[in-house]
Enzyme design. Structure first.
Site, PDB file in Angstrom:
ATOM      1  N   LYS A  38       0.837  -1.177   0.177  1.00 23.33           N
ATOM      2  CA  LYS A  38       0.090   0.290  -0.075  1.00 23.33           C
ATOM      3  C   LYS A  38       0.706   1.503  -0.224  1.00 23.33           C
ATOM      4  O   LYS A  38       0.319   2.444  -0.294  1.00 23.33           O
ATOM      5  CB  LYS A  38      -0.959   0.065   1.235  1.00 23.33           C
ATOM      6  CG  LYS A  38      -1.681  -1.102   1.589  1.00 23.33           C
ATOM      7  CD  LYS A  38      -2.403  -0.889   2.725  1.00 23.33           C
ATOM      8  CE  LYS A  38      -3.025  -2.458   3.150  1.00 23.33           C
ATOM      9  NZ  LYS A  38      -3.617  -2.356   4.523  1.00 23.33           N
ATOM     10  N   GLY A  39       2.041   1.253   0.364  1.00 19.59           N
ATOM     11  CA  GLY A  39       3.050   2.275   0.569  1.00 19.59           C
ATOM     12  C   GLY A  39       3.012   3.191  -0.798  1.00 19.59           C
ATOM     13  O   GLY A  39       3.272   4.533  -0.505  1.00 19.59           O
ATOM     14  N   ASP A 102      15.237  -0.651   0.032  1.00 18.00           N
ATOM     15  CA  ASP A 102      16.150  -1.048   1.190  1.00 18.00           C
ATOM     16  C   ASP A 102      17.197  -2.235   0.714  1.00 18.00           C
ATOM     17  O   ASP A 102      18.006  -1.846   0.340  1.00 18.00           O
ATOM     18  CB  ASP A 102      15.291  -1.454   2.163  1.00 18.00           C
ATOM     19  CG  ASP A 102      16.146  -1.758   3.661  1.00 18.00           C
ATOM     20  OD1 ASP A 102      17.068  -1.442   3.538  1.00 18.00           O
ATOM     21  OD2 ASP A 102      15.233  -1.867   4.507  1.00 18.00           O
ATOM     22  N   LYS A 130      17.549   4.199   0.838  1.00 11.21           N
ATOM     23  CA  LYS A 130      18.050   4.003   2.050  1.00 11.21           C
ATOM     24  C   LYS A 130      19.782   4.110   1.804  1.00 11.21           C
ATOM     25  O   LYS A 130      20.250   3.305   0.911  1.00 11.21           O
ATOM     26  CB  LYS A 130      17.979   2.700   3.004  1.00 11.21           C
ATOM     27  CG  LYS A 130      16.568   2.918   3.635  1.00 11.21           C
ATOM     28  CD  LYS A 130      16.156   2.234   4.802  1.00 11.21           C
ATOM     29  CE  LYS A 130      14.852   2.290   5.211  1.00 11.21           C
ATOM     30  NZ  LYS A 130      14.587   1.240   6.170  1.00 11.21           N
ATOM     31  N   ASP A 158       4.325   3.218   6.411  1.00  8.76           N
ATOM     32  CA  ASP A 158       3.639   3.087   7.735  1.00  8.76           C
ATOM     33  C   ASP A 158       4.456   2.008   8.880  1.00  8.76           C
ATOM     34  O   ASP A 158       5.446   1.627   8.204  1.00  8.76           O
ATOM     35  CB  ASP A 158       2.589   1.982   7.621  1.00  8.76           C
ATOM     36  CG  ASP A 158       2.896   0.666   7.089  1.00  8.76           C
ATOM     37  OD1 ASP A 158       3.597   0.210   6.186  1.00  8.76           O
ATOM     38  OD2 ASP A 158       2.254  -0.256   7.894  1.00  8.76           O
TER      39      ASP A 158
HETATM   40  P1  XMP Z   1      13.355  -4.094   0.255  1.00 11.05           P
HETATM   41  O1  XMP Z   1      14.147  -4.750   1.738  1.00 11.05           O
HETATM   42  O2  XMP Z   1      12.429  -5.227  -0.409  1.00 11.05           O
HETATM   43  O3  XMP Z   1      12.208  -3.141   1.020  1.00 11.05           O
HETATM   44  O4  XMP Z   1      14.063  -3.197  -0.737  1.00 11.05           O
HETATM   45  C1  XMP Z   1      11.279  -2.662   0.436  1.00 11.05           C
HETATM   46  C2  XMP Z   1       9.907  -2.566   1.132  1.00 11.05           C
HETATM   47  O5  XMP Z   1      10.169  -2.690   2.485  1.00 11.05           O
HETATM   48  C3  XMP Z   1       9.288  -1.828   3.109  1.00 11.05           C
HETATM   49  N1  XMP Z   1      10.228  -0.807   4.011  1.00 11.05           N
HETATM   50  C4  XMP Z   1       9.870   0.024   4.642  1.00 11.05           C
HETATM   51  N2  XMP Z   1       8.666   0.620   5.026  1.00 11.05           N
HETATM   52  N3  XMP Z   1       9.679   2.236   6.368  1.00 11.05           N
HETATM   53  C5  XMP Z   1       8.419   1.759   5.993  1.00 11.05           C
HETATM   54  O6  XMP Z   1       7.409   1.989   6.039  1.00 11.05           O
HETATM   55  C6  XMP Z   1      11.027   2.005   5.919  1.00 11.05           C
HETATM   56  O7  XMP Z   1      11.890   2.607   6.514  1.00 11.05           O
HETATM   57  C7  XMP Z   1      10.721   0.702   5.252  1.00 11.05           C
HETATM   58  N4  XMP Z   1      12.220   0.196   4.444  1.00 11.05           N
HETATM   59  C8  XMP Z   1      11.245  -0.663   3.915  1.00 11.05           C
HETATM   60  C9  XMP Z   1       8.423  -1.011   2.095  1.00 11.05           C
HETATM   61  O8  XMP Z   1       7.157  -1.693   2.012  1.00 11.05           O
HETATM   62  C10 XMP Z   1       8.953  -1.343   0.795  1.00 11.05           C
HETATM   63  O9  XMP Z   1       8.335  -1.564  -0.258  1.00 11.05           O
END
Ligand code: XMP
Length: 177
Positions: A38-39, A102, A130, A158
């Site tokens: 949903k982000g 991330d 990040k 979230d």
């Molecule tokens: P990856 O590790 O797969 O992560 O690149 C991407 C997904 O992880 C969630 N995510 C976060 N959600 N704050 C959040 O609310 C954060 O700091 C965060 N870091 C990763 C997010 O859903 C993203 O699609």
């Protein structure tokens, strides 16, 4: 206490710059914006409005994707199309739109899934990246800003479904978890 990283005004500028870069790279003007729920929601809405200035042939669809529980990745990505017909991306130029990059695991899985479903091309766009995240898994094609390696919320992001409604992005404080 929590720290605001990007105000609403700053986000508006970041998204406008991204739209300009994306529009310049799609000369055939056809593009399926595919948001990861949903982000992606506020970001995708603002990005599509900014892209409307450039007369692209735009379509919008979504995938329901999850890998996080609380502030930690569970390391397993689940993908569910919102559109029932899974051929929705066949022969399309797809731009995957996500809130944050991330480890890259989410985008890697989604991009492989889309190629398997017959997309003509797949690129990725994230609002935030990040710092310190490795390029080993993949590098997003577009990103709006690089942030510290901290858990952030707001503008769609979230913590257990809270804080998505904030118009700015902040680091989640220890007292807010
Ligand atoms: P990856 O590790 O797969 O992560 O690149 C991407 C997904 O992880 C969630 N995510 C976060 N959600 N704050 C959040 O609310 C954060 O700091 C965060 N870091 C990763 C997010 O859903 C993203 O699609």
């Amino acid at each position: 206490m929590s720290e605001v990283l990007y105000s609403a005004n700053e986000l508006e500028k970041v998204v406008a710059d991204l739209a300009k870069a994306i529009a310049a790279d799609f000369p055939d003007r056809q593009l399926l914006l595919l948001g990861l729920l949903k982000g992606c929601q506020p970001f995708l809405a603002d990005l599509s409005r900014q892209l409307s200035r450039y007369q692209l042939d735009l379509a919008i669809d979504y995938l329901q994707v999850s890998s996080y529980i609380g502030t930690a990745s569970c390391g397993r990505v689940t993908i569910k199309p919102v559109t029932v017909d899974e051929s929705f991306c066949r022969q399309r130029h797809v731009l995957v739109v996500d809130d944050i990059f991330d480890t890259g695991l989410t985008l890697k899985e989604v991009m492989a899934w889309l190629k398997e479903k017959g997309a003509a091309s797949v690129k990725s766009c994230v609002l935030l990246r990040k710092s310190g995240c490795s390029d080993e898994v993949l590098t997003p094609d577009y990103w709006g800003a690089i942030i510290p390696d901290a858990f952030v919320v707001g503008y769609g992001l979230d913590y257990n479904e809270q804080y998505r409604e904030l118009p700015y992005i902040k680091i989640l404080g220890a007292d807010e978890q």
